[in-house]
Design an enzyme around this catalytic site. Structure first.
Site, PDB file in Angstrom:
ATOM      1  CG  HIS A 379      -1.362 -35.902  27.090  1.00 49.44           C
ATOM      2  ND1 HIS A 379      -2.447 -35.574  26.317  1.00 49.44           N
ATOM      3  CD2 HIS A 379      -0.545 -36.646  26.295  1.00 49.44           C
ATOM      4  CE1 HIS A 379      -2.302 -36.077  25.106  1.00 49.44           C
ATOM      5  NE2 HIS A 379      -1.154 -36.737  25.070  1.00 49.44           N
ATOM      6  CB  CYS A 395       0.769 -39.549  24.764  1.00 49.61           C
ATOM      7  SG  CYS A 395       2.427 -38.853  24.574  1.00 49.61           S
TER       8      CYS A 395
END
Length: 421
Positions: A379, A395
């Protein structure tokens, strides 16, 4: 089973003849010799085979075939590799197991010479056979790109590693001078994936290839013999999304807009020529370098992947980004997403400028040994200072423009994401 010399006429007739004439002497001696010869022959025939088989006694012949049919098959446990190749594994002690291993290793020798020249030196230099290990599905194998495979550079066995890489780089430069960037990219890629390349070599080659791919990949120009690009002529009723779906493009329709530099995706017209990149694209995240390398090529066959370009990324705090092979989860690619902090429960609306994950989310699904991992993704971020550092919850973070391109390149359920040390 009777022998020819044991018939009633020969043996019995001789006995009656001696009684009728009442003689002894030579005839008696001759009869004794015959008896001894017959008894010796019977003993010689019986002893090597042991106790005669009842069925062979009844039939009088064909005992070997009969025994082979009557012998029960003993269930055996074979190594996975032997079971796949159909090689038998005999039961027994260590001697049997040693013989089985030799049979199994012998079965692994190719019946025909390898056609890939870059693998020939490896076959010639193997001194000891490697122990057979069960093959794992492609999604469970560690990424080959973590330790690049041998390629054409290894044909230069008489050269120093740096000289071998220099030869490939020189060929790439010569191809560029000859206006053949496709061949240049191929030579660069072979050097990049060679075990002979140093980290310094690879860093330099990545820079050269990234610059080259700005034209090969991300411009409207299509070069002859480029296996990753094609030209499409717009038909009536077309849209970029329809073209991507109908033509089997393994990438977002927005990539067509980017490559062809279309300001308005709805502004295409009949007869217009568009460049299509078929993909699929994959990503390899090197944690130690905080770097994502993007490749193009067939899924599961990393030896055939071709480097595209690299990005700097941020990773999970306390080494929280897991290792393994992942794919892009279905229905998980989102633009301007809603997000809930899993630790605090705080929620961020799609248009909230404080949304920590930025404008793009690419959800990941673990494969093989990584299938237990969930909730991880690639992301954007509103904290650019976190790129190149461990600050996320696990992440992979990217700068806004970088993640926008990666979003367009990766395809759901097709693209692979390898996270390596």
């Amino acid at each position: 089973m009777s022998l020819p010399s044991q018939g009633g006429i020969g043996f019995g007739g001789a006995t009656r003849g001696r009684r009728r004439r009442g003689r002894g002497g030579p005839r008696k001696i001759l009869a004794g010799v015959i008896v001894l010869a017959i008894v010796g022959g019977v003993v010689w025939a019986v002893l090597p085979g042991g106790e005669p088989d009842a069925e062979s006694e009844a039939t009088g012949a064909g005992s070997s075939a009969t025994l082979a049919q009557a012998t029960p098959v003993v269930p055996r446990t074979a190594p996975d590799g032997a079971r796949r190749s159909g090689q038998p594994v005999a039961p027994g002690g260590e001697a049997d197991r040693t013989e089985d291993r030799q049979t199994l290793l012998a079965s692994q020798t190719p019946s025909e010479p390898l056609t890939r020249p870059e693998l020939q030196p490896q076959m010639r230099t193997v001194a000891q056979p490697q122990q057979q290990t069960p093959e794992r599905p492609a999604e469970q194998r560690p990424s080959v790109l973590a330790t690049p495979a041998a390629t054409e550079a290894d044909r230069f066995a008489g050269q120093e590693p740096s000289a071998a890489i220099a030869t490939l780089v020189q060929r790439a430069e010569e191809a560029l001078k000859a206006n053949d960037p496709v061949a240049a990219r191929e030579h660069y890629n072979r050097a990049l994936l060679s075990e002979r390349a140093t980290e310094s070599d690879r860093a330099s080659i990545r820079q050269q290839m990234a610059a080259l791919n700005e034209d090969l990949m991300f411009s409207p120009r299509v070069y002859p013999d480029d296996p990753f690009a094609t030209v499409y002529e717009v038909q009536s009723g077309d849209s970029l999304s329809r073209i991507a779906q109908r033509e089997g493009v393994a990438a977002e329709w927005r990539l067509i807009q980017r490559v062809n530099r279309l300001s308005n995706p709805s502004g295409i017209y009949v007869g217009q020529k568009l460049k299509l990149l078929r993909g699929p694209f994959h990503a390899v995240v090197s944690k130690s370098a905080f770097r994502m390398d993007v490749y193009v090529g067939p899924p599961g066959d990393v030896d055939q992947w071709v480097y595209v370009r690299s990005f700097t990324v941020g990773l999970g705090e306390y080494d929280g980004t897991p290792l393994g092979v992942f794919t892009v989860r279905r229905h998980s690619k989102l633009i301007n997403p809603f997000w809930r902090n899993p630790r605090t429960g705080e929620e961020f609306a799609a248009d909230d400028p404080e949304n920590p994950i930025g404008e793009h989310w690419i959800g990941l699904r673990g494969l093989g040994q990584a299938e237990t991992y969930s909730g991880y993704g690639i992301h954007g971020t509103i904290e650019p200072e976190s790129i190149g550092r461990e600050m996320s919850m696990g992440c992979v973070r990217m700068l806004p423009d970088d993640v926008a391109l990666v979003y367009e390149l990766l395809s759901e359920s097709i693209s692979e994401v390898h996270i390596v040390e």
